[in-house]
Design an enzyme around this catalytic site. Structure first.
Site, PDB file in Angstrom:
ATOM      1  N   HIS A 151       9.578 -18.364 -18.082  1.00 30.96           N
ATOM      2  CA  HIS A 151      10.163 -19.427 -17.271  1.00 30.96           C
ATOM      3  C   HIS A 151      11.228 -20.123 -18.106  1.00 30.96           C
ATOM      4  O   HIS A 151      11.394 -19.825 -19.296  1.00 30.96           O
ATOM      5  CB  HIS A 151       9.097 -20.421 -16.812  1.00 30.96           C
ATOM      6  CG  HIS A 151       8.408 -21.166 -17.911  1.00 30.96           C
ATOM      7  ND1 HIS A 151       7.605 -20.559 -18.853  1.00 30.96           N
ATOM      8  CD2 HIS A 151       8.401 -22.503 -18.215  1.00 30.96           C
ATOM      9  CE1 HIS A 151       7.126 -21.470 -19.683  1.00 30.96           C
ATOM     10  NE2 HIS A 151       7.606 -22.658 -19.322  1.00 30.96           N
ATOM     11  N   HIS A 196      11.734 -23.364 -19.127  1.00 27.52           N
ATOM     12  CA  HIS A 196      11.589 -24.557 -19.957  1.00 27.52           C
ATOM     13  C   HIS A 196      12.154 -24.219 -21.341  1.00 27.52           C
ATOM     14  O   HIS A 196      12.021 -23.090 -21.824  1.00 27.52           O
ATOM     15  CB  HIS A 196      10.132 -24.986 -20.046  1.00 27.52           C
ATOM     16  CG  HIS A 196       9.681 -25.779 -18.854  1.00 27.52           C
ATOM     17  ND1 HIS A 196       8.359 -25.888 -18.468  1.00 27.52           N
ATOM     18  CD2 HIS A 196      10.401 -26.526 -17.950  1.00 27.52           C
ATOM     19  CE1 HIS A 196       8.285 -26.662 -17.385  1.00 27.52           C
ATOM     20  NE2 HIS A 196       9.492 -27.052 -17.063  1.00 27.52           N
ATOM     21  N   ASP A 228      11.516 -24.639 -24.488  1.00 28.43           N
ATOM     22  CA  ASP A 228      10.790 -24.059 -25.619  1.00 28.43           C
ATOM     23  C   ASP A 228      10.503 -22.575 -25.426  1.00 28.43           C
ATOM     24  O   ASP A 228       9.985 -21.926 -26.329  1.00 28.43           O
ATOM     25  CB  ASP A 228       9.488 -24.835 -25.883  1.00 28.43           C
ATOM     26  CG  ASP A 228       8.599 -24.974 -24.654  1.00 28.43           C
ATOM     27  OD1 ASP A 228       9.133 -25.197 -23.553  1.00 28.43           O
ATOM     28  OD2 ASP A 228       7.364 -24.870 -24.790  1.00 28.43           O
ATOM     29  N   HIS A 229      10.887 -22.034 -24.263  1.00 27.33           N
ATOM     30  CA  HIS A 229      10.670 -20.617 -23.993  1.00 27.33           C
ATOM     31  C   HIS A 229      11.976 -19.832 -23.854  1.00 27.33           C
ATOM     32  O   HIS A 229      11.931 -18.617 -23.650  1.00 27.33           O
ATOM     33  CB  HIS A 229       9.846 -20.446 -22.716  1.00 27.33           C
ATOM     34  CG  HIS A 229       8.479 -21.025 -22.828  1.00 27.33           C
ATOM     35  ND1 HIS A 229       7.358 -20.274 -23.108  1.00 27.33           N
ATOM     36  CD2 HIS A 229       8.049 -22.314 -22.731  1.00 27.33           C
ATOM     37  CE1 HIS A 229       6.298 -21.061 -23.169  1.00 27.33           C
ATOM     38  NE2 HIS A 229       6.695 -22.306 -22.936  1.00 27.33           N
ATOM     39  N   HIS A 252       2.490 -23.173 -12.787  1.00 24.45           N
ATOM     40  CA  HIS A 252       3.144 -24.123 -13.688  1.00 24.45           C
ATOM     41  C   HIS A 252       4.125 -24.933 -12.837  1.00 24.45           C
ATOM     42  O   HIS A 252       4.478 -24.505 -11.734  1.00 24.45           O
ATOM     43  CB  HIS A 252       3.856 -23.347 -14.794  1.00 24.45           C
ATOM     44  CG  HIS A 252       4.216 -24.162 -15.986  1.00 24.45           C
ATOM     45  ND1 HIS A 252       3.307 -24.932 -16.683  1.00 24.45           N
ATOM     46  CD2 HIS A 252       5.409 -24.338 -16.629  1.00 24.45           C
ATOM     47  CE1 HIS A 252       3.909 -25.520 -17.690  1.00 24.45           C
ATOM     48  NE2 HIS A 252       5.185 -25.188 -17.674  1.00 24.45           N
ATOM     49  N   HIS A 267       0.682 -21.329 -28.642  1.00 20.80           N
ATOM     50  CA  HIS A 267       1.346 -22.378 -27.854  1.00 20.80           C
ATOM     51  C   HIS A 267       0.547 -23.682 -27.912  1.00 20.80           C
ATOM     52  O   HIS A 267       0.067 -24.196 -26.908  1.00 20.80           O
ATOM     53  CB  HIS A 267       1.511 -21.912 -26.405  1.00 20.80           C
ATOM     54  CG  HIS A 267       2.471 -22.766 -25.610  1.00 20.80           C
ATOM     55  ND1 HIS A 267       2.065 -23.866 -24.886  1.00 20.80           N
ATOM     56  CD2 HIS A 267       3.802 -22.669 -25.387  1.00 20.80           C
ATOM     57  CE1 HIS A 267       3.106 -24.407 -24.271  1.00 20.80           C
ATOM     58  NE2 HIS A 267       4.178 -23.693 -24.564  1.00 20.80           N
TER      59      HIS A 267
END
Length: 305
Positions: free
Chosen positions: A63, A65, A67-68, A142, A267
């Site tokens: 996805h 966000h 941090d990904h 999510h 994570h």
């Protein structure tokens, strides 16, 4: 002998710490390199880990966000700089296509790498051009659209020596069985099924940023290695539910129910200075192999059954 291992490039969640970089997971699978969720700093972590960006053949984003995915521009720039000549397949939620386009053209650069985008619109198999495995996605739960991934190697068959000896089979007739599925021996036909058994292929699943949902179990069922988020400890389960995450105990229960061989937890929220409680929570539910991931770890994929 094949080289199949997971290289942990980062284990933090939204906020990195002095010990934990943002997300990044490189699955080395024979001639393939699958990079999952490259967060900020992934390129530098790869240097610390001693793995080359030129070995990346596929990138899988769960996805969008930050941090990904914030590490994607740097990784692509490094692949170009290193002169990789092969195309790179990139998988991502179709609903985030605008973010994908912004990331790959986020600066003035001379991108040499040929990208093959594969926007995901729902559950099911994904096209893995040239691969000797299947790749599929399942939707997770999510606040933004998120997909997990599963890789499966096809099953093969292996001869059972005892059965071959019982029938007195050896030499060319064994090769004929392997090529044609049957062979004439004396006055009877012997089939491959009579003298062999199924050898399951290896499997790997990647589950990140989700509450418990059907997609989690679908991806995890029977895999050799499950890489799964454990953002919170069990005592903070309400926070996990609120923010769309899992606890270590929930991840372990999934592994136990699905018959996972190796469970890799990662994570982690920045609120936890140590991970002892994550391990204790997981161990209460799962008695198989548990790896509490740390940055720059290398974890071998379990050998075929």
């Amino acid at each position: 002998m094949s080289q199949r291992e997971l290289v942990i490039l980062g284990t933090a969640s939204q906020v990195p710490t002095k010990q934990r970089n943002h997300n990044g997971y490189l699955l080395r699978w024979d001639r393939e390199g699958l990079l999952f969720d490259p967060g900020e700093g992934t390129q530098r972590q790869m240097s610390f880990a001693g793995v080359a960006a030129s070995g990346i053949t596929r990138i899988c984003i769960t996805h969008f966000h930050g941090d990904h995915c914030f590490g994607l521009p740097g990784v692509l720039g490094r692949i170009s700089l290193d002169g990789a000549l092969h195309p790179v397949d990139v998988y991502f939620p179709a609903s985030g296509a605008v973010f994908y386009e912004r990331l790959i053209d986020s600066s003035a650069h001379n991108r040499q790498v040929e990208l093959e985008p594969h926007p995901i619109t729902g559950n099911g198999e994904l096209p893995p051009p040239g691969a000797d495995f299947t790749l599929r996605a399942a939707q997770l739960s999510h606040p933004v659209e998120t997909f997990g991934y599963r890789l499966d190697e096809p099953d093969t068959r292996r001869f059972v020596p005892e059965r071959l000896r019982e029938l007195g089979l050896s030499g060319p007739v064994v090769g004929a069985l392997q090529r044609h599925g049957e062979a004439r021996v004396g006055d009877r036909t012997v089939t491959l099924d009579e003298v062999s058994e199924v050898r399951p292929g290896q499997s790997f699943a990647f589950v990140m940023d989700t509450r418990l949902c059907g997609g989690v179990y679908d991806l995890a069922r029977g895999v050799d290695m499950l890489v799964i988020e454990a953002t919170f400890v069990d005592a903070d389960e309400q926070l996990a539910i609120e923010y769309g995450h899992l606890t270590a105990g929930q991840a372990a229960r999934v592994a136990a129910e699905c018959g996972v061989r190796t469970l890799v937890l990662t994570h982690y929220s920045q609120r936890y200075r140590t991970l002892d409680q994550h391990l204790a929570d997981a161990r209460a539910h799962f008695d198989g192999e548990i790896v509490v991931a740390e940055d720059l770890m290398r974890i071998p994929v379990p050998p075929r059954r």
